[in-house]
Design a protein around this motif. Structure first.
Motif, PDB file in Angstrom:
ATOM      1  N   ALA A 118       0.860  -0.956   0.056  1.00 43.14           N
ATOM      2  CA  ALA A 118       0.001  -0.177   0.034  1.00 43.14           C
ATOM      3  C   ALA A 118       0.833   1.141  -0.035  1.00 43.14           C
ATOM      4  CB  ALA A 118      -0.830  -0.119   1.378  1.00 43.14           C
ATOM      5  N   GLY A 122       0.884   3.836  -3.213  1.00 41.72           N
ATOM      6  CA  GLY A 122       0.591   5.219  -3.156  1.00 41.72           C
ATOM      7  C   GLY A 122       1.581   6.256  -3.403  1.00 41.72           C
ATOM      8  N   THR A 125       1.569   6.235  -7.497  1.00 39.02           N
ATOM      9  CA  THR A 125       0.592   6.781  -8.114  1.00 39.02           C
ATOM     10  C   THR A 125       0.396   8.398  -7.795  1.00 39.02           C
ATOM     11  OG1 THR A 125      -0.981   6.045  -6.027  1.00 39.02           O
ATOM     12  CG2 THR A 125      -0.777   4.615  -8.120  1.00 39.02           C
ATOM     13  N   ILE A 161      -6.205  -4.750  -2.682  1.00 45.81           N
ATOM     14  CA  ILE A 161      -4.951  -4.059  -2.639  1.00 45.81           C
ATOM     15  C   ILE A 161      -4.745  -3.314  -4.275  1.00 45.81           C
ATOM     16  CG2 ILE A 161      -3.095  -5.840  -2.959  1.00 45.81           C
ATOM     17  CD1 ILE A 161      -1.501  -3.757  -1.414  1.00 45.81           C
ATOM     18  N   GLU A 163      -6.920  -2.354  -6.225  1.00 41.39           N
ATOM     19  CA  GLU A 163      -7.863  -1.284  -6.598  1.00 41.39           C
ATOM     20  C   GLU A 163      -6.886   0.147  -6.281  1.00 41.39           C
ATOM     21  OE1 GLU A 163     -11.798   0.926  -4.441  1.00 41.39           O
ATOM     22  OE2 GLU A 163     -11.346  -1.149  -4.128  1.00 41.39           O
ATOM     23  N   GLU A 164      -6.030  -0.250  -5.300  1.00 39.16           N
ATOM     24  CA  GLU A 164      -5.316   1.261  -4.872  1.00 39.16           C
ATOM     25  C   GLU A 164      -4.441   1.875  -6.280  1.00 39.16           C
ATOM     26  OE1 GLU A 164      -5.120   2.869  -2.095  1.00 39.16           O
ATOM     27  OE2 GLU A 164      -6.789   1.443  -1.331  1.00 39.16           O
ATOM     28  N   ARG A 167      -5.937   4.834  -8.476  1.00 40.22           N
ATOM     29  CA  ARG A 167      -6.097   6.082  -7.906  1.00 40.22           C
ATOM     30  C   ARG A 167      -4.949   6.942  -8.512  1.00 40.22           C
ATOM     31  NH1 ARG A 167      -8.249   3.848  -1.800  1.00 40.22           N
ATOM     32  NH2 ARG A 167      -9.920   2.993  -2.793  1.00 40.22           N
TER      33      ARG A 167
END
Length: 291
Positions: A118, A122, A125, A161, A163-164, A167
């Motif tokens: 994660a 993050g 992205t 995960i 799906e992260e 973004r």
């Protein structure tokens, strides 16, 4: 097989650096190595018309508080693009130099991370989303994507995960690549692409699992794959039916396809995209199939 040999060599070099830094208080060397190793591979794969570097994307704008943004991997038009400047530490190897490329000549930007989790998702992205600030100055065929060298066992339990990875509003963002999953066949890779989201699987399904055996119904000549997420690609060659088996969970518009052909397919699709073409679904350069 040459695609897979190249992937094995990347992972071998990555593991070597990872092993050397295992006892250090903060493990950062393997992350830096992952960036350099992937840049070296992609530079060798792409035609000479494409330049590869890490460094800065410079839009043709005037503003007093302009933020200089640095990226792990930049693919640019090597024939027509100037290099505005080169920044490097005198003690660093030439491969680690950072080049500043005018945005209009930049064809692709990627963020490369060691581990799929994660935090790293993050970071990657969000970094790519910074490109939205000057999307109008980028090349018309501009692409952005993410690369992870491995997903460890602790991150394999739920595909939620994935799906992260959706973004990001970065221009040209099409997905990316996971080079391996800990504990699984090293020739498997995960190729992430975006879909319409209409075939979403259960988020409780794992990020990866063993590729199921294909069941063939001899009476009807049909195929049976018993578990949700299993996929089979069929190619007729040499008077035989040949298969590419895989596992592909779909999570809210993102499909993560694991197979022996995911790495070569990512590479060939990337080349198509750089040329402004739709990725070819039936190209077989460097792909392997089971009889």
């Amino acid at each position: 097989m040459e695609f897979l040999n190249a992937k094995r060599e990347m992972l071998r070099r990555y593991d070597s650096v990872k092993g050397e830094s295992a006892n250090r208080p903060v493990m950062v060397d393997h992350g830096v190595a992952a960036e350099a190793i992937f840049r070296e591979w992609i530079e060798g794969f792409l035609p000479a018309a494409y330049g590869v570097t890490r460094g800065f994307v410079i839009p043709d704008i005037q503003q007093p508080n302009y933020v200089l943004r640095e990226y792990d991997l930049i693919v640019f038009d090597a024939i027509n693009s100037p290099v505005l400047w080169v920044s490097s530490n005198p003690s660093s190897p030439t491969a680690d130099r950072k080049r500043a490329i005018p945005a209009e000549y930049v064809l692709a930007v990627a963020e490369v991370k060691a581990t799929f989790n994660a935090k790293s998702i993050g970071e990657a992205t969000r970094k790519l989303s910074e490109l939205s600030a000057f999307r109008d100055y980028l090349h018309k065929n501009f692409l952005s994507f993410v690369v992870f060298f491995e997903v460890v066992r602790e991150q394999q339990t739920s595909c939620r995960i994935v799906e992260e990875l959706t973004r990001s509003d970065a221009p040209g963002y099409f997905g990316g690549l996971i080079l391996r999953a800990e504990g699984f066949d090293e020739d498997l890779a995960g190729y992430l692409q975006f879909t319409d989201g209409s075939k979403a699987t259960e988020p409780s399904m794992p990020v990866i699992r063993d590729i199921a055996k294909l069941l063939v119904d001899d009476e009807r000549g049909g195929l049976q794959i018993s578990l949700q997420g299993d996929v089979a690609e069929i190619v007729w060659a040499n008077a035989r039916i040949n298969y590419n088996l895989g596992y592909a969970p779909n999570v809210k518009g993102a499909s993560l396809a694991w197979s022996h052909n995911s790495f070569p397919r990512f590479a060939l699709h990337l080349l198509d995209r750089l040329r402004g073409l739709e990725p070819r679904q039936r190209t077989t350069y460097g792909l392997s199939f089971l009889e």
